[in-house]
Design a protein around this motif. Sequence first.
Motif, mmCIF file in Angstrom:
data_model
loop_
_atom_site.group_PDB
_atom_site.id
_atom_site.type_symbol
_atom_site.label_atom_id
_atom_site.label_comp_id
_atom_site.label_asym_id
_atom_site.label_seq_id
_atom_site.Cartn_x
_atom_site.Cartn_y
_atom_site.Cartn_z
ATOM 1 N N ALA A 1 0.832 -1.207 0.000
ATOM 2 C CA ALA A 1 0.000 0.000 0.000
ATOM 3 C C ALA A 1 0.865 1.255 0.000
ATOM 4 O O ALA A 1 0.573 2.229 -0.702
ATOM 5 C CB ALA A 1 -0.931 -0.002 1.202
ATOM 6 N N ILE A 2 1.942 1.255 0.788
ATOM 7 C CA ILE A 2 2.855 2.404 0.820
ATOM 8 C C ILE A 2 3.464 2.631 -0.562
ATOM 9 O O ILE A 2 3.613 3.762 -1.022
ATOM 10 C CB ILE A 2 3.955 2.179 1.872
ATOM 11 N N LEU A 3 3.816 1.535 -1.239
ATOM 12 C CA LEU A 3 4.471 1.641 -2.548
ATOM 13 C C LEU A 3 3.486 1.947 -3.674
ATOM 14 O O LEU A 3 3.909 2.318 -4.772
ATOM 15 C CB LEU A 3 5.212 0.342 -2.863
ATOM 16 N N THR A 4 2.178 1.778 -3.407
ATOM 17 C CA THR A 4 1.184 1.982 -4.465
ATOM 18 C C THR A 4 0.171 3.078 -4.144
ATOM 19 O O THR A 4 -0.802 3.251 -4.882
ATOM 20 C CB THR A 4 0.402 0.671 -4.729
ATOM 21 N N GLY A 5 0.352 3.795 -3.065
ATOM 22 C CA GLY A 5 -0.570 4.876 -2.717
ATOM 23 C C GLY A 5 -1.927 4.397 -2.253
ATOM 24 O O GLY A 5 -2.903 5.132 -2.318
ATOM 25 N N GLY A 6 -1.992 3.137 -1.793
ATOM 26 C CA GLY A 6 -3.257 2.597 -1.314
ATOM 27 C C GLY A 6 -3.966 1.703 -2.311
ATOM 28 O O GLY A 6 -4.976 1.079 -1.983
ATOM 29 N N LEU B 1 -9.415 3.625 2.186
ATOM 30 C CA LEU B 1 -9.403 3.502 3.644
ATOM 31 C C LEU B 1 -10.342 4.577 4.194
ATOM 32 O O LEU B 1 -10.654 5.547 3.491
ATOM 33 C CB LEU B 1 -7.995 3.682 4.215
ATOM 34 N N PRO B 2 -10.778 4.443 5.447
ATOM 35 C CA PRO B 2 -11.703 5.443 6.005
ATOM 36 C C PRO B 2 -11.185 6.870 5.883
ATOM 37 O O PRO B 2 -9.980 7.126 5.910
ATOM 38 C CB PRO B 2 -11.815 5.022 7.473
ATOM 39 N N ARG B 3 -12.144 7.794 5.746
ATOM 40 C CA ARG B 3 -11.812 9.205 5.542
ATOM 41 C C ARG B 3 -11.062 9.795 6.731
ATOM 42 O O ARG B 3 -10.152 10.601 6.570
ATOM 43 C CB ARG B 3 -13.104 9.995 5.303
ATOM 44 N N MET C 1 -3.182 8.098 9.819
ATOM 45 C CA MET C 1 -2.528 6.962 9.169
ATOM 46 C C MET C 1 -3.298 6.508 7.938
ATOM 47 O O MET C 1 -2.688 6.134 6.924
ATOM 48 C CB MET C 1 -2.384 5.805 10.162
ATOM 49 N N ASN C 2 -4.616 6.549 8.008
ATOM 50 C CA ASN C 2 -5.414 6.182 6.838
ATOM 51 C C ASN C 2 -5.100 7.091 5.656
ATOM 52 O O ASN C 2 -4.952 6.648 4.516
ATOM 53 C CB ASN C 2 -6.910 6.272 7.154
ATOM 54 N N ARG C 3 -5.003 8.373 5.932
ATOM 55 C CA ARG C 3 -4.759 9.339 4.857
ATOM 56 C C ARG C 3 -3.323 9.275 4.343
ATOM 57 O O ARG C 3 -3.067 9.608 3.185
ATOM 58 C CB ARG C 3 -5.094 10.756 5.347
ATOM 59 N N LEU C 4 -2.370 8.858 5.213
ATOM 60 C CA LEU C 4 -0.985 8.701 4.763
ATOM 61 C C LEU C 4 -0.822 7.437 3.929
ATOM 62 O O LEU C 4 -0.112 7.437 2.923
ATOM 63 C CB LEU C 4 -0.036 8.670 5.966
ATOM 64 N N LEU C 5 -1.455 6.355 4.355
ATOM 65 C CA LEU C 5 -1.329 5.087 3.626
ATOM 66 C C LEU C 5 -2.109 5.115 2.311
ATOM 67 O O LEU C 5 -1.630 4.629 1.287
ATOM 68 C CB LEU C 5 -1.829 3.934 4.497
#
Length: 308
Positions: A242-247, A264-266, A270-274
């Motif tokens: 997910a980090i390498l693909t923007g989620g 991921l939830p709004r 961490m949800n918005r970073l991942l």
Amino acid sequence: MKATPTPRSVAIQKRWSTLDWASVFAAIIYPALGVLGLITAFTLGLALNGLTLHWWYPVLALFVGAVTLVICNFGIGVLHRVWQHKAGELKAPAQILTALNCVIAMQGRLKDWVNYHSQHHRLSDKAGDPHNPHESKMWAWMGWLIFRDPNDLQRPTAMWLKDLKTVQILDRHYSLITLLVHLVLPAVIYLTVWALGGSLLLTFILHAAAVTARAIQFHATILGVNVFGHLKTPRWADYLLAILTGGEAFHDHHHDEPVSALHLPRRGLMNRLLDYNGTILLVFEKLRWAQNLKIAPQFSVPARIAAS
């Protein structure tokens, strides 16, 4: 009785005539050049007294690589969620930025990208899926990309993309724009650095870092989504991809709720970073570059929170 489609890994012949050389270059040759360039630059910098290799060159190279990876993901993520699955609408600035990011990420013509992905959703994990990992993991990773059926590439642009001038211009001039971004622009940067007396070694290292990072993002996406996204994988692998693909690699929900600007939830830092591909869409919305974003129910702000 409707005939069962032949598995694509069997139907498409593996021969020189079916090789898509643009994909071979993007997926194999260009990444190899980036890695070889990094090894060569650092080797020469350490071995030759005439070249200055500062300690902070690798640090800056890592930073440039990280920025390149994120830029590529912004292109693919927005293409996938908005232009593929119609999870919103983009205004001209966001369209142009997304198109350029897709060129940097070497995603090919957008009509082909959307057509292949539409096929995948219609026949997911069944015979006829362009990249079914249950047929062959190697095929789902690389085979479908480098061996092409000409009929796939002759399909017309999806109806919902036909009125988008940005998509039309990019697809019509994709080869020229790619040459400008990946060849002419770097050449201009090298000439400018040389004319100003800057470090060509540092410039080359940063260029090679960007090329290598694009390759990492490229393969993390096709592996993380096409292969591991359709298999049972450890949680740590999901988050790394997910980090390498923007989620994009958060794929377990996607075929149930494909029309979602978020993976991921709004709420939640961490949800918005991942899920930073979703975050850039929220930023576009704030800038009024995007509108009518659709979000899957499980990722929306609960009503009781929104009311508080």
